[in-house]
Design an enzyme around this catalytic site. Structure first.
Site, PDB file in Angstrom:
ATOM      1  N   SER A   1       0.839  -1.189   0.000  1.00  0.00           N
ATOM      2  CA  SER A   1       0.000   0.000   0.000  1.00  0.00           C
ATOM      3  C   SER A   1       0.888   1.257   0.000  1.00  0.00           C
ATOM      4  O   SER A   1       1.795   1.350  -0.815  1.00  0.00           O
ATOM      5  CB  SER A   1      -0.942  -0.050   1.209  1.00  0.00           C
TER       6      SER A   1
ATOM      7  N   HIS B   1      -6.521  -6.315  -0.273  1.00  0.00           N
ATOM      8  CA  HIS B   1      -5.461  -5.332  -0.095  1.00  0.00           C
ATOM      9  C   HIS B   1      -4.456  -5.812   0.961  1.00  0.00           C
ATOM     10  O   HIS B   1      -4.839  -6.137   2.083  1.00  0.00           O
ATOM     11  CB  HIS B   1      -6.101  -4.014   0.347  1.00  0.00           C
TER      12      HIS B   1
END
Ligand SMILES: *[C@@H]1O[C@H](CO)[C@@H](O)[C@H](O)[C@H]1NC(C)=O
Ligand SMILES: *[C@@H]1O[C@H](CO)[C@@H](O)[C@H](O)[C@H]1NC(C)=O
Ligand SMILES: *[C@@H]1O[C@H](CO)[C@@H](O)[C@H](O)[C@H]1NC(C)=O
Length: 420
Positions: free
Chosen positions: A239, A370
Site C-alpha cells: 500500500s 489489499h
C-alpha cells in the site's frame, strides 16, 4: 527527491583503507610515523568565516587543522602562505598522505557536502546513525537470517517496511530485514523521525524519506552484516509502503529487485484509467488524504492528472533492466488492481522488451484483498528466480481472471522503436 540516493558514504572509508600501500616484504626500516593533524569532531568543522579566503586552488598537502586564519602566529601573510604551499604542518610523504590526509579529505567532504552513515550491530539489531550538515538522525533495523548464512556463503536479502511473512523466504535461504518506517519519517504532516531530524524544512514527501531509510539500511547491512550479500537485494512494502518501496528501487541502482505490493496511485496504480476496478483511487483523493506522501509539485497536478507527462508504466519502465515484480489482489479494487495488470504492466513491459530485459518484469495477479499476506507467497517464485537464480516455476505474464492487456490504453504500442 531524496537528498542522497548515492552509494553510502561509509563505503568510501573502507576504500581509503584498501588504498593504503602494503608494507613490502623483507627487512625494511620503518621510520617513526608522525602523528596526523587533529580532525575536528562531527559538526565542529570550521565555518566559512573561520577559514582563510583562498583565491587560488587550495594546497592539497595542507591538513585542515593548519588551514585556519589564526594559525602560524597570526601572520598577516598567512592566507598567502596557505595558497602558495608555505604553510606549516604540510604532508611530507606518500605514507602520511594515505594514513592522514586522504581519510581527512573524505571526512571533510562528508561533513561539508555528503552524508556519513555509521552502523553498529548488536545481535540481530543494526543501529544506524546518519549525519549530514551537522545534523544526525538515528533508527535501527532488525535482521532475520536464514540458517546457513555466513560470511563465506552470504544470503540475498529482502528489506521491507510494515512486515511480511518471513518464514517461506527464510526457508528459501533469503534474509529478511525490516525497519520501523515511522522512526524514519512519520506517516503524517508531523514530519518527525530520523530523516526529518536531518532534512527538516525541505519539500520532500514521506515516500522519498522512507526510500532513504531503505538506502541507509542497505549501507548499514553492507558495513556490518557479512552474512548478507549486499549485491542481491529486494525491497518491499504494501500500500503506501509499497509506494515507498517503489521509490527505494527507483532511486538506488544497488537494488536488484523491486517488489511493490498493492501499491496504488503514486505507486503502480495509474493516474489515468483510475476507476477501472470499480473503486476510485485518484491523484486528487490521494493528495487530499495524505498530502505528505509526495512533494508539493505533484500537488500542482491535482485536477490536472492527465497533464502529467508520465504515468505508472513510465515509473515501472524506469527500473529496467533491474527486476520488478508487481503484486495485486483481485479483491482489491481501490488500488485499481485490474488497470495495474492490464495496462500498467503490459505497457511497461514493452519498454523492458525494447531494452532486451522482458524477463525482468513480472505481474502477480492473485486472489485476496489489499495487503493480503498471500501476495508474498505469490511473488516468491519470482524472487527466488532473481535473487537465487532458481528456475522460474510460474507464469508471471498471465493476468489470471483479468484476461488480456488493454492495448488501446497505450496506442504507441504499435510504434515501439525497433533496433533493426
Ligand atoms: C559495500 O561496501 C564496499 C566497501 O566499502 C563498497 O565497495 C561497495 O560498493 C558497497 N556495496 C553496497 C551494495 O553498498
Ligand atoms: C591578530 O592580528 C589582528 C590584526 O592585526 C589583531 O587585531 C589581533 O589582535 C591579532 N591576534 C593575536 C592573537 O595576536
Ligand atoms: C503465460 O501466460 C500467457 C498469458 O496467459 C500466455 O500467453 C503464455 O503462453 C504463457 N507462457 C507460458 C510459458 O506458459
Amino acid at each position: 527527491m531524496a537528498p542522497s540516493s548515492t552509494t553510502g558514504v561509509s563505503g568510501l572509508l573502507s576504500l581509503t583503507l584498501s588504498l593504503l600501500p602494503l608494507a613490502s616484504a623483507g627487512a625494511v626500516c620503518i621510520p617513526r610515523q608522525p602523528a596526523c593533524a587533529t580532525v575536528p569532531s562531527a559538526a565542529k568543522y570550521p565555518t566559512w568565516s573561520q577559514l582563510p579566503l583562498q583565491t587560488t586552488m587550495p594546497d592539497p598537502f595542507l591538513p585542515l587543522a593548519y588551514t585556519t586564519t589564526d594559525n602560524a602566529g597570526n601572520s598577516t601573510t598567512f592566507a598567502q602562505d596557505v595558497m602558495t604551499g608555505k604553510a606549516k604542518g604540510r604532508i611530507q610523504t606518500p605514507e602520511e598522505w594515505y594514513r592522514c590526509r586522504q581519510p581527512e579529505i573524505i571526512q571533510m567532504l562528508q561533513e561539508y557536502h555528503l552524508e556519513t552513515v555509521k552502523a553498529t550491530r548488536s545481535g540481530n539489531t543494526v543501529n544506524i546513525e546518519v549525519t549530514a550538515g551537522g545534523k544526525t538522525g538515528k533508527f535501527s533495523a532488525t535482521l532475520a537470517l536464514p540458517s546457513g548464512a555466513s560470511s563465506s556463503k552470504p544470503a540475498p536479502v529482502v528489506i521491507n517496511i510494515g512486515g511480511m511473512n518471513n518464514a517461506p523466504y527464510l526457508q528459501a535461504g533469503i534474509a529478511i530485514v525490516g525497519f520501523d518506517y515511522t522512526r524514519v519519517a512519520s506517516d503524517s504532516n508531523a514530519r518527525t523521525g530520523a530523516f526529518w531530524d536531518i532534512y527538516k524544512g525541505r519539500d520532500i514527501g514521506a515516500l522519498a524519506a522512507w526510500a532513504w531509510g531503505f538506502h541507509r539500511t542497505l549501507d548499514a547491512l553492507n558495513a556490518t552484516v557479512p552474512e548478507i550479500d549486499s549485491k542481491r537485494v529486494g525491497v518491499t512494502g504494501c500500500s503506501r509502503l509499497g509506494k515507498g518501496a517503489l521509490a527505494a528501487g527507483l532511486l538506488d541502482k544497488r537494488i536488484t529487485l523491486t517488489m511493490p505490493m498493492s501499491s496504488g496511485v503514486q505507486g503502480l496504480g495509474p493516474y489515468r484509467y483510475h476507476a477501472m476496478s470499480g473503486q476510485d483511487e485518484t491523484l486528487e483523493n490521494s493528495k487530499a488524504g495524505a498530502p505528505w506522501w509526495s512533494d508539493n509539485t505533484l500537488g500542482t497536478f491535482v485536477n490536472h492528472a492527465e497533464n502529467l507527462p508520465y504515468d505508472a508504466h513510465t515509473i515501472a519502465a524506469a527500473l529496467a533492466p533491474r527486476a520488478l515484480v508487481i503484486d495485486q489482489g483481485t479483491g482489491d479494487p481501490f488500488t485499481n488492481s485490474k488497470a495495474t495488470a492490464v495496462i500498467v504492466f503490459p505497457a511497461a513491459k514493452l519498454v523492458y522488451d525494447f531494452l532486451g530485459a522482458g524477463d525482468k518484469i513480472a505481474m502477480s495477479v492473485r486472489t485476496g484483498g489489499h495487503c493480503d499476506m498471500s501476495g508474498f507467497d505469490s511473488v516468491l517464485p519470482y524472487v527466488k528466480h532473481i535473487l537465487l537464480g532458481a528456475t522460474l516455476t510460474k507464469n508471471y505474464t498471465d493476468l489470471g481472471s483479468y484476461g488480456s492487456p488493454i492495448a488501446s490504453a497505450y496506442p504507441w504500442a504499435t510504434a515501439v522503436p525497433k533496433l533493426y
